[in-house]
Design an enzyme around this catalytic site. Structure first.
Site, PDB file in Angstrom:
ATOM      1  N   ALA A  42       0.913  -1.117  -0.091  1.00  0.00           N
ATOM      2  CA  ALA A  42      -0.099   0.137   0.156  1.00  0.00           C
ATOM      3  C   ALA A  42       0.891   1.190   0.060  1.00  0.00           C
ATOM      4  CB  ALA A  42      -0.984  -0.083   1.137  1.00  0.00           C
ATOM      5  N   HIS A  50      -0.907  -8.113   3.280  1.00  0.00           N
ATOM      6  CA  HIS A  50      -0.498  -8.479   4.593  1.00  0.00           C
ATOM      7  C   HIS A  50      -1.420  -8.157   5.828  1.00  0.00           C
ATOM      8  CE1 HIS A  50       1.514  -5.038   6.841  1.00  0.00           C
ATOM      9  NE2 HIS A  50       1.510  -4.706   5.433  1.00  0.00           N
ATOM     10  N   CYS A  81       4.328   2.017  11.363  1.00  0.00           N
ATOM     11  CA  CYS A  81       5.274   2.877  10.829  1.00  0.00           C
ATOM     12  C   CYS A  81       5.838   4.127  11.485  1.00  0.00           C
ATOM     13  CB  CYS A  81       4.537   3.670   9.464  1.00  0.00           C
ATOM     14  SG  CYS A  81       4.320   2.232   8.454  1.00  0.00           S
TER      15      CYS A  81
END
Length: 452
Positions: A122, A252, A376
């Site tokens: 993504a 995932h 992230c």
């Protein structure tokens, strides 16, 4: 029932052929944490824990479904040709496997297979969508609209465009995390080239009013991009109904392999964009490079399973979410749910615990794998920018914990998570002078603290 069978199977003892014996390890942890931890302990990153922790971080990643793994394994042995080799059987077999997966991904979102462009995930899809569209229309379109609560890769892509001379409007969100539709409507300009709004927020799980946003974009003839990494396979997605121009996806997050995702690019009316990578012209010229056949096949298998089991998964996960929230609130006060409860994906429960220091709470929950926000940005000690955008006080933003519930989560895991969370919060509050003052009826917000 298939999910329950797999849920049980995934925790069985792994064994190795040819007489080699593995030490027993649990892949997820219900058996270890909910019953007994055996006599094993694990030392990693300077932290010792008594066994593999409960896994409740499904927004960061999901365990691969064994059925997906089996499909990938068979393909890796039998379909190892280059899918772009057009002169022999091995290439044809691999190409066929990729195209079957493309159909499976497309069916999940109501698209045509020709509109699916495979990518590494993504993040690449978001970068390609945001930068690619604006670069293609740079002569006439100079303005992008997004929100303050987008994933970091979308925000950073927008900042990159700003450095190139484009203008970006970062819309605030309401206290429940949802976009103000009138504010969006007013922000659109004649030179607006793209609206990018995440379907399901990765930190707080709120589901944006996608149909309404899509309708506003359609009225103004502005392409609508959405990061749907946390949406596909979890809530019903229909690109036509939502009037989506571009959609980013990741395998995932839906029990598929890491390293593969896709970008939906609408064909009619056509969305044009410049590729980020140049080379062999694969994926309709938008993503050069040899297709990762096994990962793509796994992505397709995960999408196929999601279509068949989404309704069952949602009921199961919703029940576990209620069990977790009710279990914690029965034993603790000062627990706040971040984001809308009405417009929310059930598998994401973001809670703030008053009068508790967040980092201490995370460190104390060694036996539960949870996070305080996006994987992230988990290295940052700053409070979540998503929660701050909701207007959450800095102290409460620092105490947030994101519980991620999924297909293979069990009731025993939830009960154990409740027990461990309550125990740790109580322990930390016992050491908090602020909590003592609150219990005595003192309004600490009105206290004027003196400096020494």
């Amino acid at each position: 029932m298939a999910s329950k069978v797999i849920s049980s199977t995934i925790r069985r003892t792994l064994s190795k052929p040819h007489g080699v014996v593995f030490r027993r390890h649990h892949l997820s942890t219900a058996a270890a944490a909910a019953t007994d931890y055996e006599d094993e302990s694990i030392m990693m990153k300077g932290v010792r824990i008594s066994g593999r922790p409960l896994y409740l971080d499904m927004q960061a990643t999901t365990p691969i479904d064994p059925r997906v793994f089996d499909a990938m394994n068979d393909s890796g042995i039998n379909e190892y040709g280059n899918p772009h080799s057009r002169t022999h059987l091995y290439g044809w077999e691999a190409e066929n496997a990729v195209e079957v997966a493309r159909i499976q991904v497309a069916k999940l979102i109501g698209a045509s297979p020709k509109e699916i462009i495979f990518m590494s995930g993504a993040t690449e899809a978001n970068n390609t969508a945001v930068k690619g569209v604006m670069h293609f229309y740079k002569d006439t379109k100079k303005h992008v609209i997004t929100t303050q609560t987008e994933h970091k890769c979308v925000l950073d892509s927008c900042r990159h465009l700003q450095q190139e001379g484009f203008e970006v409007t970062y819309l605030p969100v309401k206290t429940d995390g949802l976009v103000d539709l009138e504010m969006l409507r007013e922000a659109i300009r004649p030179d607006t080239g793209l609206v990018s709004i995440m379907a399901v927020n990765n930190e707080i799980g709120v589901v944006q009013p996608m149909e309404e946003i899509g309708q506003i974009c359609k009225e103004h003839n502005v392409p609508f991009h959405t990061d749907a990494a946390q949406a596909i396979g979890k809530i019903p997605v229909d690109v036509k109904k939502w009037n989506i121009g571009l959609m980013s996806m990741s395998a995932h997050k839906i029990y598929g392999p890491k390293g593969v995702g896709a970008l939906f690019v609408r064909r009619r009316p056509r969305i044009r964009l410049e590729p980020l990578m140049n080379g062999g012209g694969q994926e309709r010229g938008l993503r050069s490079g040899t297709a990762a056949t096994q990962q793509i096949l796994g992505f397709g298998a995960a999408c196929d399973l999601a279509m068949k089991e989404m309704e069952y998964d949602e009921k199961w996960i919703k029940g576990l979410q209620e069990r977790l929230l009710n279990g914690i609130r029965e034993k603790l006060d000062g627990v706040v749910v971040n984001g809308s409860m009405e417009s929310r994906y059930s598998g994401n429960l973001n809670l703030s615990f008053a009068y508790v220091e967040g980092e201490s709470l995370l460190m104390g929950l060694k036996e539960v794998a949870v996070s305080s926000g996006s994987a992230c940005t988990s290295a940052s000690l700053e409070p979540s920018y998503v929660l701050r955008a909701l207007g959450v006080d800095e102290d409460m933003a620092h105490t947030s914990i994101r519980f991620g519930i999924g297909r293979f989560t069990t009731k025993e895991e939830i009960d154990k998570a409740v027990e461990l969370t309550v125990k740790q919060v109580v322990k930390l509050r016992e050491m908090s002078p602020l909590y003592e003052m609150v219990k005595e009826g003192i309004d600490i917000k009105n206290i004027q603290w003196s400096q020494h």
